[in-house]
Design a protein around this motif. Structure first.
Motif, PDB file in Angstrom:
ATOM      1  N   UNK A   1       0.846  -1.201   0.000  1.00  0.00           N
ATOM      2  CA  UNK A   1       0.000   0.000   0.000  1.00  0.00           C
ATOM      3  C   UNK A   1       0.876   1.245   0.000  1.00  0.00           C
ATOM      4  N   UNK A   2       2.104   1.120   0.505  1.00  0.00           N
ATOM      5  CA  UNK A   2       3.091   2.202   0.472  1.00  0.00           C
ATOM      6  C   UNK A   2       3.882   2.152  -0.838  1.00  0.00           C
ATOM      7  N   UNK A   3       4.390   0.956  -1.156  1.00  0.00           N
ATOM      8  CA  UNK A   3       5.184   0.782  -2.372  1.00  0.00           C
ATOM      9  C   UNK A   3       4.385   1.123  -3.629  1.00  0.00           C
ATOM     10  N   UNK A   4       3.123   0.681  -3.660  1.00  0.00           N
ATOM     11  CA  UNK A   4       2.300   0.931  -4.834  1.00  0.00           C
ATOM     12  C   UNK A   4       2.140   2.414  -5.109  1.00  0.00           C
ATOM     13  N   UNK A   5       1.936   3.191  -4.050  1.00  0.00           N
ATOM     14  CA  UNK A   5       1.792   4.635  -4.213  1.00  0.00           C
ATOM     15  C   UNK A   5       3.079   5.254  -4.747  1.00  0.00           C
ATOM     16  N   UNK A   6       4.201   4.877  -4.158  1.00  0.00           N
ATOM     17  CA  UNK A   6       5.490   5.446  -4.557  1.00  0.00           C
ATOM     18  C   UNK A   6       5.846   5.096  -6.003  1.00  0.00           C
TER      19      UNK A   6
ATOM     20  N   UNK B   1      -5.800   3.128  -7.762  1.00  0.00           N
ATOM     21  CA  UNK B   1      -7.068   3.664  -8.252  1.00  0.00           C
ATOM     22  C   UNK B   1      -7.151   5.174  -8.023  1.00  0.00           C
ATOM     23  N   UNK B   2      -8.027   5.811  -8.772  1.00  0.00           N
ATOM     24  CA  UNK B   2      -8.186   7.260  -8.673  1.00  0.00           C
ATOM     25  C   UNK B   2      -8.903   7.687  -7.397  1.00  0.00           C
ATOM     26  N   UNK B   3      -9.525   6.736  -6.691  1.00  0.00           N
ATOM     27  CA  UNK B   3     -10.249   7.087  -5.464  1.00  0.00           C
ATOM     28  C   UNK B   3      -9.374   6.976  -4.214  1.00  0.00           C
ATOM     29  N   UNK B   4      -8.052   6.852  -4.411  1.00  0.00           N
ATOM     30  CA  UNK B   4      -7.155   6.817  -3.269  1.00  0.00           C
ATOM     31  C   UNK B   4      -7.041   5.465  -2.607  1.00  0.00           C
TER      32      UNK B   4
END
Length: 298
Positions: A245-250, A277-280
Motif C-alpha cells: 500500500x506504500x510501495x504501490x503509491x510510490x 485507483x483514482x479514489x485513493x
C-alpha cells in the motif's frame, strides 16, 4: 473447545512459497489474551481470526465478517497476506456449527467484506486468485540523516537513492539506486535484533527496502522489495500486502503507471498484481494455495 485452523500460502500457487498465514474461523469472539496465545503457538507472521457479524449467517452464506490479525507478539492494524488467506478459506471451505467437519464448499457470494481496524476491506474472486481492495498509504520524503542508524543496519555501505516514511503505518522505505539489481537486494543480510535496536523512537514499525524492477524481462516485474518488522515480532515477512500500500503509491508515481507487477524477493518469494485507483485506494491481487487444515483443542 475446538477451533478450526487452516494454513494458507498467499501470493503464490506453489506450496511452501509466498507467505503462510494461519486462519481460524470462529463462531464467536475470544478474549484478546487467547488470540495472542494462539498466534504465538502458530508462530507465523500472522494468524487471522474470522468471526460472523450476523448470528443468522453461516461461513457459506455470509458476505460480511469481522477480521483481526495477530503476529506472535502483537495485534496489527493491517495485513494483506492473511486477508487474502482468510478470503480463500471462506471461498473454498465450510466449517459446520460443531467445528468438526471440513468440506469443500464455496461461499455463495462473489465478494466478501471484512470489518477491520483499517475499515472495510473487500475481497473478490477472479479466475486465478483474489483481488483485495485496500487503502493506499503514500509515503513522504525524509532526511536520510534522521534515520542514519537504521539505514546502516539495513543496507550497510550501499548507496541510498530515497528515504520515505508513511506516518500512519509507520513503514520506513529505503530505495536503493538503479545500479543495484535484484541480486543485491536478495543478498542483503539484515540482522533483526540490530534493526530493532537501531530505531527506538516509535516512528518506525516496519522497514521496506526496494529497487526498480526490469519490466522488459519476463515476467516483467516493475519493482522488487523486502520487508522487515522486528518491532512487531517479525524478523522478515516473506510477502507483505500492507507494505505494497506504500510501495504501490510510490512506484506508481515514479513509473507513471497505475497497474504494476511486483515481486517480494524473500527466500520464499511472492508475486503481487497492483492497481492504484483514482479514489485513493489500491487493488492488490494474488493467488493462494492451502497446505494444512486441522483443529486447535483448548
Amino acid at each position: 473447545m475446538e477451533i478450526p485452523v487452516f494454513t494458507v500460502d498467499s501470493f503464490t500457487n506453489l506450496a511452501f512459497k509466498g507467505n503462510p498465514a494461519a486462519v481460524c474461523p470462529l463462531l464467536h469472539e475470544l478474549n484478546d489474551d487467547l488470540y495472542q496465545k494462539i498466534a504465538a503457538e502458530m508462530n507465523l507472521s500472522e494468524t487471522a481470526f474470522i468471526t460472523r457479524i450476523n448470528s443468522s449467517d453461516t461461513f457459506r452464506t455470509g458476505s460480511r465478517f469481522r477480521l483481526r490479525w495477530f503476529t506472535p507478539a502483537t495485534e496489527v492494524n493491517l495485513c494483506g497476506h492473511a486477508t487474502l488467506a482468510s478470503a480463500a478459506v471462506l471461498f473454498r471451505f465450510q466449517v459446520n456449527a460443531m467445528y468438526s467437519v471440513y468440506a469443500y464448499s464455496e461461499n455463495i457470494n462473489p465478494t466478501l467484506v471484512f470489518e477491520t481496524r483499517s475499515g472495510d476491506l473487500t475481497v473478490t474472486q477472479k479466475s486465478d486468485g483474489y483481488v483485495m481492495d485496500f487503502p493506499l498509504n503514500p509515503p513522504a520524503h525524509e532526511d536520510p540523516n534522521d534515520f542514519r542508524d537504521i539505514i546502516k543496519v539495513a543496507v550497510g555501505d550501499h548507496p541510498v537513492q530515497d528515504v520515505l516514511l508513511n506516518s500512519d503505518t509507520k513503514k520506513l522505505m529505503i530505495r536503493l539506486p538503479d545500479s543495484c539489481d535484484r541480486a543485491v537486494l536478495s543478498k542483503l543480510k539484515v540482522d533483526p535484533y540490530a534493526l530493532l535496536n537501531s530505531e527506538t523512537s516509535g516512528r518506525v514499525k516496519g522497514l521496506i527496502i526496494t529497487i526498480k524492477g526490469s519490466p522488459d524481462c519476463q515476467p516483467g516485474y516493475d519493482f522488487y522489495s523486502r520487508y522487515f518488522a522486528p518491532w512487531a515480532g517479525i524478523p522478515e515477512d516473506p510477502v507483505t500486502g500492507s507494505s505494497h500500500t506504500v510501495l504501490g503509491s510510490y512506484w506508481s508515481q515514479k513509473l507513471g503507471k497505475k497497474k504494476m507487477l511486483a515481486y517480494q524477493c524473500s527466500s520464499r518469494g511472492g508475486e503481487l498484481e497492483l492497481e492504484v485507483r483514482d479514489d485513493g485506494r489500491i487493488n492488490i491481487a494474488g493467488e493462494v494455495t492451502s497446505v494444512m487444515q486441522g483443529v486447535i483443542r483448548l
